[in-house]
Write an enzyme that holds these catalytic residues in place. Sequence first.
Site, mmCIF file in Angstrom:
data_model
loop_
_atom_site.group_PDB
_atom_site.id
_atom_site.type_symbol
_atom_site.label_atom_id
_atom_site.label_comp_id
_atom_site.label_asym_id
_atom_site.label_seq_id
_atom_site.Cartn_x
_atom_site.Cartn_y
_atom_site.Cartn_z
ATOM 1 N N ARG A 164 82.928 4.158 10.767
ATOM 2 C CA ARG A 164 83.760 5.239 10.236
ATOM 3 C C ARG A 164 84.630 5.833 11.339
ATOM 4 O O ARG A 164 85.820 6.044 11.172
ATOM 5 C CB ARG A 164 82.873 6.310 9.616
ATOM 6 N N ASP A 193 82.007 -1.573 7.701
ATOM 7 C CA ASP A 193 81.939 -0.758 6.495
ATOM 8 C C ASP A 193 83.304 -0.781 5.820
ATOM 9 O O ASP A 193 84.213 -1.486 6.274
ATOM 10 C CB ASP A 193 81.501 0.677 6.803
ATOM 11 N N HIS A 260 79.961 -2.040 0.615
ATOM 12 C CA HIS A 260 80.596 -1.513 1.831
ATOM 13 C C HIS A 260 81.398 -2.613 2.519
ATOM 14 O O HIS A 260 81.362 -2.747 3.754
ATOM 15 C CB HIS A 260 79.554 -0.912 2.774
ATOM 16 N N ASP A 322 72.938 -1.249 0.890
ATOM 17 C CA ASP A 322 72.940 0.053 0.240
ATOM 18 C C ASP A 322 74.219 0.290 -0.550
ATOM 19 O O ASP A 322 75.266 -0.283 -0.263
ATOM 20 C CB ASP A 322 72.776 1.163 1.279
ATOM 21 N N GLU A 323 74.128 1.149 -1.543
ATOM 22 C CA GLU A 323 75.265 1.707 -2.282
ATOM 23 C C GLU A 323 76.239 0.638 -2.766
ATOM 24 O O GLU A 323 77.454 0.820 -2.749
ATOM 25 C CB GLU A 323 75.995 2.740 -1.413
ATOM 26 N N TRP A 389 65.919 5.114 3.480
ATOM 27 C CA TRP A 389 66.850 6.233 3.692
ATOM 28 C C TRP A 389 66.905 7.174 2.492
ATOM 29 O O TRP A 389 67.215 8.352 2.649
ATOM 30 C CB TRP A 389 68.251 5.709 4.005
ATOM 31 N N TYR A 414 68.670 12.681 9.329
ATOM 32 C CA TYR A 414 70.116 12.470 9.366
ATOM 33 C C TYR A 414 70.732 13.464 10.347
ATOM 34 O O TYR A 414 70.900 14.642 10.041
ATOM 35 C CB TYR A 414 70.711 12.619 7.968
ATOM 36 N N PHE A 415 71.088 12.952 11.519
ATOM 37 C CA PHE A 415 71.627 13.832 12.553
ATOM 38 C C PHE A 415 73.068 14.234 12.291
ATOM 39 O O PHE A 415 73.615 15.067 13.023
ATOM 40 C CB PHE A 415 71.517 13.160 13.927
ATOM 41 N N TRP A 464 75.623 9.123 11.072
ATOM 42 C CA TRP A 464 76.789 8.674 10.308
ATOM 43 C C TRP A 464 77.988 9.502 10.750
ATOM 44 O O TRP A 464 77.883 10.719 10.922
ATOM 45 C CB TRP A 464 76.538 8.832 8.814
ATOM 46 N N THR A 465 79.127 8.846 10.931
ATOM 47 C CA THR A 465 80.215 9.522 11.639
ATOM 48 C C THR A 465 81.419 9.877 10.765
ATOM 49 O O THR A 465 82.506 10.110 11.280
ATOM 50 C CB THR A 465 80.688 8.675 12.825
#
Length: 766
Positions: A164, A193, A260, A322-323, A389, A414-415, A464-465
Site C-alpha cells: 500500500r 496487493d 488482492h 484473504d478477502e 486475522w 493490528y499495529f 498495514w500501511t
Amino acid sequence: MRLAGFLFCLVLCSIAQASPISIIPMPAQLKLAGGSFQVDDSTQVVVPPNDAATRQSAQYFVDLLGRTRGLHLTLTENAQAGHAIVFMHDPKAAVTQAEGYTLAVSAQGIRISARDDAGLFYGAVSLWQLLTPDAQQGVVHVPALHISDWPRFAWRGLMLDSARHFQSADDVKHLLDQMAQHKLNVLHWHLTDDQGWRIEIKRYPELTQIGAWRTPPDAGHDGEPLSYGGFYTQDQIRDVVAYATARHITVVPEIDMPGHAQAAVASYPQIGVTGKRPSVSVDWGVNPYLYNVDDATFQFIDNVLDEVMALFPSHYIHVGGDEAIKDQWKASPVVKAKIRALHLKDEDALQGWFIGRIGTYLTAHGRRLIGWDEILDGGVPADATVMSWRGTDGAIKAAKMGHDVVMSPSPDLYFDSVQSDLTDEAAGRIPVRDLASIYAFNPIPASLTVAQASHVLGAQANVWTEHIPTMQHVEHAVFPRLDALSEVTWSPASARSWNGFLARLPAQLERYAVQNIAAADTAFEPQIQVDANAALKSGQAVVTLSNQPKYGAIHYTINGGAADTHAPVYSKPFTVQLPATIRAATFADDGVALAVERTRVLDRASLLSRAGVDLPNCPGSDFRLRLQPMPDATSMAPVYAANVFDTCQQFPSAPLDDVTAIHVEAVRLERNFALAHDEKLVVSRPHRTPYGELVVHRDRCEGPVLASMPLPDPSTSGRIFSLNATLTGQHGEHLLCLIYTAPIDGPLYALARVSLLSSQKGEGKP
C-alpha cells in the site's frame, strides 16, 4: 507445580520492579548476585578461534555498543579469558531449548554461552541492553547476575505491508535492526496487493513497470504526487534477506492470491477473469479483481513463485487467500465451467482447490504454504499453516483440525490501529489498541487443549500501511508496542508483569532516542481533562491529569511555564481561574522524559470548541478512521476523523446560552475506499444545493434544523474551508447532530473543528 510457578513469578517480578535490570523481553530466569563488572574501552571481547558464527554475534554486539554507548571494545581470539567478555558455543549448555542462552556476570568477567547460533546472538542482545541502562556514554558497571533464557514461542513476528505504501530497502533494514533487538525472528513481508506490486520478477517485467505505480486521486493538487510507487530489485531483496539472516530473522514473503490481485492484472490482463486491463488501484479496502483459474494463469503463478523461492530461503511462502470476493468468478461462464469440471460445490470450494494447487507446487519444491484464515473456508492442504486475522476463531478451528497456526488477530495485534483516542493521535484504524492491551494478549486461546495448543507456533503483529504512508509513521505505530509484543512471544507467562514491564521501559525509550527511532509517547502522554461546561458557568476549571498506564510523575504548570522536572508534580485535581494555560509532561523516577510536553489553553473560546476527532459518531455506525487529508500524504498531521459509511457526528451537551453563531473548519477528503458488498451500507441523504450541505440538528439527528451550510464547489475551493451560520434564540445544553449531505459518489467530508461563538467578552475563533 502451580505453587512453584507462583513463587517463581513472585521472585522474578520483584526483581523486575526493584532492580536496575532493563531487559526487554524479560528473561525466563534471572538471578542477581553481589558485586558488579566494569566495562570500558579496555574490556576485551573474546571468541574461540575458527568460529565464524560466534564471531559474527560478538561483532554485532561490539558494533551496536559502539554506536549507542560510545564504548569501542576490542574483539580478539587470543586474549586471556579472565577479565573479559567471552562468547562461546557450548553443546552441553544448561539451556537446552532452541535459541536459548546463558549469560553470567561476575566481578571477574562476563560469559555468554549457547548451544546454537541464535542463542549466542540473543545473549549478545541481552548483554547490550545490560550495558545501556540509560542514555549516558562510556563506562558502565554491570551488576553480577545469572540469566538462563529461551523463547516461549518459535514464531515471533512482525508483518510489514510494503504494497500500500512503499518503504526503501534501507527502511526495511532499519526495522530489521529493531526486530533483532527485540528478539523477534520473522519478518512477514507483504509485497503484492491491489495498490502495488513491489517485487521484481524478471520473467514478467510489466509487474513492476506497470503494477508498481499508481496515479493518486487528485494527482498533482495540494501536494499529491503525480505518480506513487516503487519496487525492490532482486539484488535489493537478496541484500535485505541476507541482512535479516545475519540477525537470525527469517523473511517470509507474501504474494497475494487469488484476490488482492488488481496490480498483477493491471500488468498482465490475461491472468485476470475478464481479460480487461484495470488501473492499479488507488482505493483501500476490498477490490474485486481475482486471478483466473486456467492453466496459463497457474503457469504464470508458478513462474512467479519460482523466482520468489529463489530469492527467499524461508520454509514458508505466504499466499494470502484473504478477502477474495467471488463476484468475477460467479459472473464468468469459463469459471463456472471449471467448477463443474472439477465437481466442486461453489466458488469457495474453487478457492480451496486453487490454494491446494499452489500448496502442492510449494511442497514439491520443499516449501510450505501459509495463508490467512480464509483458506479454511473452502478446504485447505493438510500441511498448510493458518495465520488467524479474523479474530481468534480461525486459529481455534485450524488447531483443532491439526494445522499449525500463527496468532495475528484483528484488532488485537493490528499495529495500524491507533494507540489512543486523544486529539493529537496519528492516523490509523479504530478501535484503540494501547500498550496495555498488546501486553495483555494471550496467544493461546483458552478453549484449546494442551495438544491443540501445541499447534500455536506463536504470534505476530501486523502493520498495514493504508494510513501509514512513511517510515516515521511506521515507527510511531510499532514502537513501543513492539516491546509489549516481544515479551508476549518470548517470556514465559509466569514471568510477565505489567508493572515490571513499565519499570523497564524508560531505558528502552532512551535506546530508541539514541538510535533515532520515532517511537510514540502516546501511552505516557498527559491527558489534560476539564468539564468544559462547568468551567464556562463558573469561570474556573477543575483540572485532572492522567495517562494510560497511570505510570510516571506528571509535572505541570498553570501559567504557561515549562513543565520540566522542577515544576510541581500532579497528585490530585486542582482548580484554576480562567483564562489559563496548562502544560504537562510525564517523567520516570530517574527524570527520563516519558512523553513530551502537552499544552491546553483554557479560555472561553477553547471551551466552546471541539476538534472533529473528539466528536463521536452518530448512533448506527461505529466505523471510524483517522485520516490525513490525502491518501499519500507524507506528514504526520493534520488528522481527521472519518466514517466512510455515514458522515454524521455529534457535539454532546453543547452549551448554547449566549451562543449566536457556529463556525466550522471543514475538510474535503478523497473517497478512495473499495467497500465491495458493504457499499450498500453507505448512507445517502438528499441535498438542496449542488454539492450538499452541512446540516446542524438539535437534540437528535432527526430534530429541528438549527443551521444548513452549503458546501463549496470542490473544483474551486481549498481542501480545508470554513462554514458559518447564525444560531439565535437557543438556550441550555443540547446535543448537536452535524450531518453532511454531500453526494456519496463525490468527495468524503469531515470536521476539522466546530466552534460555538457568542457575544460575551473574550469570545473569538480558537
